[in-house]
Design a protein around this motif. Structure first.
Motif, PDB file in Angstrom:
ATOM      1  N   ASP A 121       0.851  -1.187   0.000  1.00 14.07           N
ATOM      2  CA  ASP A 121       0.000   0.000   0.000  1.00 14.07           C
ATOM      3  C   ASP A 121       0.886   1.236   0.000  1.00 14.07           C
ATOM      4  O   ASP A 121       1.583   1.514   0.978  1.00 14.07           O
ATOM      5  CB  ASP A 121      -0.908  -0.003   1.231  1.00 14.07           C
ATOM      6  CG  ASP A 121      -1.890  -1.159   1.214  1.00 14.07           C
ATOM      7  OD1 ASP A 121      -2.516  -1.378   0.162  1.00 14.07           O
ATOM      8  OD2 ASP A 121      -2.029  -1.844   2.240  1.00 14.07           O
ATOM      9  N   VAL A 122       0.844   1.960  -1.106  1.00 13.50           N
ATOM     10  CA  VAL A 122       1.700   3.123  -1.304  1.00 13.50           C
ATOM     11  C   VAL A 122       0.885   4.402  -1.154  1.00 13.50           C
ATOM     12  O   VAL A 122      -0.179   4.540  -1.761  1.00 13.50           O
ATOM     13  CB  VAL A 122       2.354   3.089  -2.705  1.00 13.50           C
ATOM     14  CG1 VAL A 122       3.235   4.313  -2.922  1.00 13.50           C
ATOM     15  CG2 VAL A 122       3.151   1.802  -2.893  1.00 13.50           C
ATOM     16  N   LEU A 123       1.381   5.310  -0.350  1.00 12.39           N
ATOM     17  CA  LEU A 123       0.756   6.611  -0.134  1.00 12.39           C
ATOM     18  C   LEU A 123       1.592   7.656  -0.861  1.00 12.39           C
ATOM     19  O   LEU A 123       2.812   7.715  -0.678  1.00 12.39           O
ATOM     20  CB  LEU A 123       0.714   6.878   1.375  1.00 12.39           C
ATOM     21  CG  LEU A 123       0.131   8.171   1.904  1.00 12.39           C
ATOM     22  CD1 LEU A 123      -0.406   7.944   3.315  1.00 12.39           C
ATOM     23  CD2 LEU A 123       1.171   9.277   1.935  1.00 12.39           C
ATOM     24  N   ILE A 124       0.950   8.439  -1.726  1.00  9.53           N
ATOM     25  CA  ILE A 124       1.619   9.499  -2.482  1.00  9.53           C
ATOM     26  C   ILE A 124       0.914  10.821  -2.175  1.00  9.53           C
ATOM     27  O   ILE A 124      -0.303  10.915  -2.314  1.00  9.53           O
ATOM     28  CB  ILE A 124       1.561   9.224  -3.994  1.00  9.53           C
ATOM     29  CG1 ILE A 124       2.268   7.895  -4.333  1.00  9.53           C
ATOM     30  CG2 ILE A 124       2.184  10.373  -4.781  1.00  9.53           C
ATOM     31  CD1 ILE A 124       2.089   7.448  -5.770  1.00  9.53           C
ATOM     32  N   VAL A 125       1.668  11.815  -1.746  1.00  2.00           N
ATOM     33  CA  VAL A 125       1.099  13.130  -1.452  1.00  2.00           C
ATOM     34  C   VAL A 125       1.601  14.123  -2.497  1.00  2.00           C
ATOM     35  O   VAL A 125       2.806  14.384  -2.596  1.00  2.00           O
ATOM     36  CB  VAL A 125       1.481  13.599  -0.036  1.00  2.00           C
ATOM     37  CG1 VAL A 125       1.003  15.028   0.193  1.00  2.00           C
ATOM     38  CG2 VAL A 125       0.891  12.665   1.015  1.00  2.00           C
TER      39      VAL A 125
END
Length: 199
Positions: free
Chosen positions: A91-95
């Protein structure tokens, strides 16, 4: 940390502080403590590969969920606190305000041009201030096709650079406040479920 210690940590934490001080730190159980043979790179290299593919600063990219702690944070009973395993995805979080705004604008453009399914599929995500691009061919605007292709290229780049061959699931947030809000909500749900089980 064993499952019971992790469960106790979640039960006692302040959700927002947990996100800021634990979940979103530049650490990853997968890269630092898992000892899995498939890991042949560093967490920094993993984030750098995603940054190259998306144009996002690696400082605004994180792994969350079971690859962060070794245990799932999914509130669903079947997945709750399940250890990272052979079927686990990343699960990758990109802001990125720019990436979020560009894709949201294209969703609106597609909707106004007759693709009502875009609103139905992504409306809830946008309300919660994140985006997730499907990997399919229903996107009928050039930008959305390019954005979906960009995410596919991200996956290929990560595979090439790190040797990891797992499914990547990513969410694009406009800012860190929105990321904290979404994940803190999930933690509160986990806490309520733990209280109900204890009663």
């Amino acid at each position: 940390m064993d499952p019971e210690e992790f469960r106790a940590l979640i039960a006692a934490c302040d959700p927002e502080k947990f996100c800021e001080e634990q979940l979103f730190q530049k650490k990853s159980w997968l890269f630092e403590d898992s000892g899995l043979d498939e890991i042949s790179s560093t967490y920094e290299e993993f984030r750098q590969a995603i940054g190259v593919a998306t144009g996002v600063d690696p400082a605004d990219i994180r792994l969350v969920g079971s690859s962060r702690f070794g245990f799932s944070m999914n509130p669903k009973p079947a997945k709750r606190f399940r250890p990272f395993n052979d079927e686990s995805d990343l699960d990758v979080l990109i802001v990125s305000e720019q990436l979020f705004s560009e894709i949201w604008a294209q969703f609106r453009h597609a909707y106004y041009n007759g693709y009502a399914w875009v609103k139905e599929r992504h409306g809830g995500d946008i309300f919660r201030r994140f985006l997730y691009l499907l990997r399919e061919d229903r996107y009928n605007t050039s930008y959305l096709r390019q954005a979906a292709k960009r995410m596919d290229e991200m996956t290929k780049e990560v595979l090439l650079q790190t040797g990891i061959s797992r499914t990547l699931k990513y969410r694009i947030y406009a800012n860190w406040t929105d990321a904290v809000s979404y994940h803190a909500h999930g933690i509160r749900k986990l806490q309520r479920d733990l209280q109900n089980v204890a009663q």
